[in-house]
Design a protein around this motif. Structure first.
Motif: not given
Length: 453
Positions: A279-296
């Motif tokens: 647990a020491n210094n452990l960080n967890i990020s749990d995310r979703s990608v909803v954009a499909g292919r990123p673009s301008i």
């Protein structure tokens, strides 16, 4: 060998499909898999069986071996009801592994747990109900360990891909990332393509949670995960982490919160100490990608991500309102979603170390997350458990009692679950980036990583 209990529901049918498909592939081998389809209504079970057989035959109509192989699979129809303990015990005693798909588990799950412990059948389920699993652990873990029974909840989309991503990324980093490499940051990202929907049972669980209908803690209960991991979970589920868009250098896109993080994070915090991630210094990020292919045009994902977060917030507010919950429960009476085999689930796991090294795991799983892929995950876990606990197995036995599936099976070898997932169509790729700037990344065979147990 493997019995699917609750095989006529949406998710249960997907599990039954994958189990029967696996058994078809094994029918010409020296160790053919015998299958049981179990539930309350014999007629519904038999219709489900015939439908799945027809589906598999259609898929293999150009393969004479495949079409004939399914007719060689031994399939037993078993009538069992959670309100009839003798029928549940008889089911368990006739099986080596029971995959329980009858949910919500807080309402119907305990009977299968009790039957498997008494009948000495190993147990797999597809729940994401952390409070219920915690209740089962406190009530039954001691007797399960004494009986030598392996119980593996969370064996569906909740939470096999997250747990597998953690163990593969962390192990690859610490084995191949140079001196003193240690996983300090784990970044998970999930993306679905091709469409999908929520299982009927999942929606029931969400409604029950908003109405306070969940398993209750009792005085003296053990924590679901060790106390030292509370700060890890708290940081991962903080409002800022959960409600704001976040840039991902790995994906070159903005990401939103993964609404499954409330399940994934506690499960990862329970698995981490078993797998040796401190647990020491452990960080967890749990995310979703909803954009499909990123673009301008979509702001590198920022616009669809903000819309997605807004929908999550508005849905949460609506769920608080009793009239909305009443309306949704009425809709559920006729709601059904059978899954989408043409969809795909993409899972990315990145682990980084303070020595500058990093690793990445990129997985592609067939089907939609809630139904088809969940069936694939649960069947892969059941097949791996069947192999590891066989009479002639030379593998170290999986951890008995209640454990997260990847952690328990990891004791039998790091390649075991990976191999069974690949057998059902999963793509799993691992690479490590050394700490030296400019050094080439190294491709790592996921099946060759050492067991941490």
């Amino acid at each position: 060998d493997i019995t699917v209990f609750g095989c006529t529901g949406n998710a249960g049918r997907a599990v039954a499909y994958h189990v029967l498909r696996s058994a078809t592939l094994s029918s010409l081998s020296k160790t053919p898999i015998r299958v049981g389809f179990a539930g309350r209504n014999r007629d519904k079970i038999e219709r489900t069986l015939e439908g799945i057989k027809a589906e598999i035959k259609a898929e293999t109509r150009d393969d004479v071996v495949g079409e004939s192989a399914i007719d060689k699979v031994e399939v037993n129809v078993i009538v069992a009801d959670t309100t009839d303990p003798p029928s549940m015990l008889e089911m368990a005693e006739s099986s080596r592994i029971v995959v329980s798909c009858a949910g919500p588990y807080n309402r119907y799950g305990e009977a299968a747990v009790v039957a498997c412990i008494e009948g000495k059948a190993h147990y797999v389920d597809i729940t994401g109900e952390v409070p219920w699993v915690s209740r089962m652990i406190n009530d039954y873990n001691s007797s399960a360990e004494k009986a030598g029974v392996v119980l593996l909840p969370f064996s569906g989309y909740d939470c096999v891909p997250a747990e597998l991503g953690m163990i593969l990324a962390g192990s690859a980093l610490e084995e191949h990332g140079g001196t003193d490499a240690r996983m300090d940051q784990l970044n998970l990202a999930f993306r679905s393509a091709g469409g999908g929907g929520l299982p009927h049972g999942t929606l029931e669980v969400i409604l029950d949670a908003f109405e306070g209908k969940k398993a209750k803690e009792k005085e003296g209960d053990a924590r679901f995960y060790p106390k030292e991991y509370r700060k890890v979970a708290k940081a991962a589920l903080s409002p800022a982490e959960f409600l704001l868009p976040k840039w991902s250098n790995q994906l070159n896109s903005y990401t939103g919160p993964n609404f499954m993080a409330g399940i994934n994070i506690p499960v990862l915090c329970r698995a981490a100490p078993t797998l040796g991630f401190q647990a020491n210094n452990l960080n967890i990020s749990d995310r979703s990608v909803v954009a499909g292919r990123p673009s301008i045009l979509n702001g590198r994902g920022i616009f669809p991500t903000q819309l997605y977060i807004g929908v999550l917030v508005m849905t949460g507010i609506a769920m608080i309102l009793p009239p909305f919950r009443w309306w949704l429960r009425n809709k559920l009476k006729t709601y059904s979603y059978n899954g989408n085999a043409a969809a795909k689930v993409y899972v990315s796991a990145q682990a980084t170390s303070n020595n500058g090294a990093s690793s990445s795991v990129d997985c592609v799983y067939p089907g939609d997350a809630g139904i088809y892929a969940t069936g694939l995950f649960a069947t892969s876990v059941a097949n791996a458990l069947l192999e590891a606990t066989g009479v002639d197995s030379k593998l170290p036995p999986p951890l008995a009692g209640f454990h997260t599936p990847v952690a328990s099976l990891h004791r039998s070898g790091s390649e075991l679950l990976v191999r069974h997932l690949r057998n059902l169509g999963a793509e799993i790729n691992v690479k490590v980036m050394p700490p030296n700037n400019g050094a080439e990344s190294k491709i790592v065979d996921a099946s060759m990583l050492r067991s941490r147990l």
